[in-house]
Design a protein around this motif. Structure first.
Motif, PDB file in Angstrom:
ATOM      1  N   HIS A  30       5.822   3.396  -4.368  1.00 50.01           N
ATOM      2  CA  HIS A  30       6.902   3.716  -5.565  1.00 50.01           C
ATOM      3  C   HIS A  30       6.956   2.159  -5.959  1.00 50.01           C
ATOM      4  O   HIS A  30       7.200   1.905  -7.174  1.00 50.01           O
ATOM      5  CB  HIS A  30       6.964   4.828  -5.603  1.00 50.01           C
ATOM      6  N   PHE A  31       7.062   1.834  -4.698  1.00 48.10           N
ATOM      7  CA  PHE A  31       7.860   0.861  -5.239  1.00 48.10           C
ATOM      8  C   PHE A  31       7.625  -1.111  -4.035  1.00 48.10           C
ATOM      9  O   PHE A  31       7.187  -0.992  -3.152  1.00 48.10           O
ATOM     10  CB  PHE A  31       8.905   0.767  -3.864  1.00 48.10           C
ATOM     11  N   ASP A  32       7.426  -1.989  -5.031  1.00 45.92           N
ATOM     12  CA  ASP A  32       7.116  -3.698  -4.562  1.00 45.92           C
ATOM     13  C   ASP A  32       7.999  -3.910  -4.010  1.00 45.92           C
ATOM     14  O   ASP A  32       9.268  -4.730  -4.225  1.00 45.92           O
ATOM     15  CB  ASP A  32       6.334  -3.935  -5.562  1.00 45.92           C
ATOM     16  N   LEU A  33       7.790  -3.976  -2.379  1.00 43.70           N
ATOM     17  CA  LEU A  33       9.210  -4.568  -1.529  1.00 43.70           C
ATOM     18  C   LEU A  33       9.005  -5.576  -1.318  1.00 43.70           C
ATOM     19  O   LEU A  33       9.604  -6.000  -0.987  1.00 43.70           O
ATOM     20  CB  LEU A  33       9.263  -3.883   0.004  1.00 43.70           C
ATOM     21  N   TRP A  34       7.888  -6.357  -1.858  1.00 40.79           N
ATOM     22  CA  TRP A  34       8.078  -7.671  -1.448  1.00 40.79           C
ATOM     23  C   TRP A  34       9.047  -8.499  -2.698  1.00 40.79           C
ATOM     24  O   TRP A  34       8.599  -9.854  -2.220  1.00 40.79           O
ATOM     25  CB  TRP A  34       6.818  -8.226  -2.154  1.00 40.79           C
ATOM     26  N   SER A  35       8.987  -7.943  -3.402  1.00 37.14           N
ATOM     27  CA  SER A  35      10.554  -8.440  -4.522  1.00 37.14           C
ATOM     28  C   SER A  35      11.251  -8.263  -4.399  1.00 37.14           C
ATOM     29  O   SER A  35      12.009  -6.859  -3.754  1.00 37.14           O
ATOM     30  CB  SER A  35       9.212  -8.144  -6.092  1.00 37.14           C
ATOM     31  N   GLU A  36      12.208  -8.541  -5.399  1.00 32.46           N
ATOM     32  CA  GLU A  36      14.083  -8.116  -4.889  1.00 32.46           C
ATOM     33  C   GLU A  36      14.265  -6.796  -6.414  1.00 32.46           C
ATOM     34  O   GLU A  36      14.668  -6.696  -5.776  1.00 32.46           O
ATOM     35  CB  GLU A  36      14.735  -9.608  -4.979  1.00 32.46           C
ATOM     36  N   GLU A  37      13.331  -7.170  -7.679  1.00 30.27           N
ATOM     37  CA  GLU A  37      13.550  -6.336  -7.862  1.00 30.27           C
ATOM     38  C   GLU A  37      13.023  -4.896  -8.064  1.00 30.27           C
ATOM     39  O   GLU A  37      13.771  -3.633  -7.544  1.00 30.27           O
ATOM     40  CB  GLU A  37      13.076  -6.458  -9.348  1.00 30.27           C
ATOM     41  N   GLN A  41      15.403  -1.491  -6.742  1.00 30.63           N
ATOM     42  CA  GLN A  41      14.568  -0.148  -6.735  1.00 30.63           C
ATOM     43  C   GLN A  41      14.493   0.864  -6.360  1.00 30.63           C
ATOM     44  O   GLN A  41      14.912   1.866  -6.922  1.00 30.63           O
ATOM     45  CB  GLN A  41      14.040  -0.252  -8.430  1.00 30.63           C
ATOM     46  N   ALA A  42      13.950  -0.072  -5.193  1.00 30.23           N
ATOM     47  CA  ALA A  42      13.714   1.054  -3.798  1.00 30.23           C
ATOM     48  C   ALA A  42      15.405   1.919  -3.325  1.00 30.23           C
ATOM     49  O   ALA A  42      15.059   2.668  -2.803  1.00 30.23           O
ATOM     50  CB  ALA A  42      12.824   0.320  -3.282  1.00 30.23           C
ATOM     51  N   GLN A  43      15.944   1.191  -3.515  1.00 31.10           N
ATOM     52  CA  GLN A  43      17.353   0.962  -2.716  1.00 31.10           C
ATOM     53  C   GLN A  43      18.248   1.925  -4.123  1.00 31.10           C
ATOM     54  O   GLN A  43      19.000   2.575  -3.280  1.00 31.10           O
ATOM     55  CB  GLN A  43      18.377   0.000  -2.431  1.00 31.10           C
TER      56      GLN A  43
END
Length: 129
Positions: A30-37, A41-43
């Motif tokens: 669900h989250f692109d942890l390779w991007s800041e955005e 969102q994940a946080q």
């Protein structure tokens, strides 16, 4: 517990199980942890999830306190002289009963005699009258 409260509790447990499964099995999907955005969102998602979990934990803690108070009260009643006297008087009544002649015992014996095969009778089934 009322039916409505029971249903709410079941819904809460289902929500926690769903949340757990989503966090454990699908979080990275669900989250692109390779991007800041994606990390932001994940946080935020984890912060929201923590809030929901914390709310349920507080409810469980309240239930635990209520259960402990109930346990302490029951223990105090059980330890009281009045309760001991009540139990003694109730059990004394059983000493006066001739259990071999009690209706329920007679019925059980009769049912056993009708159903027994080689000294054994089934526990399930109906007794024909």
């Amino acid at each position: 517990m009322s039916v409505d409260r029971w249903n709410e509790t079941q819904d809460a447990v289902k929500e926690l199980v769903t949340l757990r499964n989503e966090l454990v099995h699908h979080f990275l999907d669900h989250f692109d942890l390779w991007s800041e955005e994606g990390c932001v969102q994940a946080q935020q998602h984890l912060t929201d999830a923590y809030g929901r979990i914390d709310g349920h934990l507080n409810q469980l803690a309240a239930w635990a306190k209520d259960m402990e108070r109930a346990r302490q009260y029951a223990a105090s009643v059980d330890a009281s002289e009045a309760f001991g006297e009540l139990m003694d008087s109730l059990f004394a009544q059983f000493d006066e009963v001739d259990w071999t002649q009690a209706g329920i015992v007679k019925d059980w014996k009769e049912a056993f005699d009708r159903l027994a095969v080689e000294g054994w009778a089934p526990l399930r089934g109906t007794v024909a009258r």
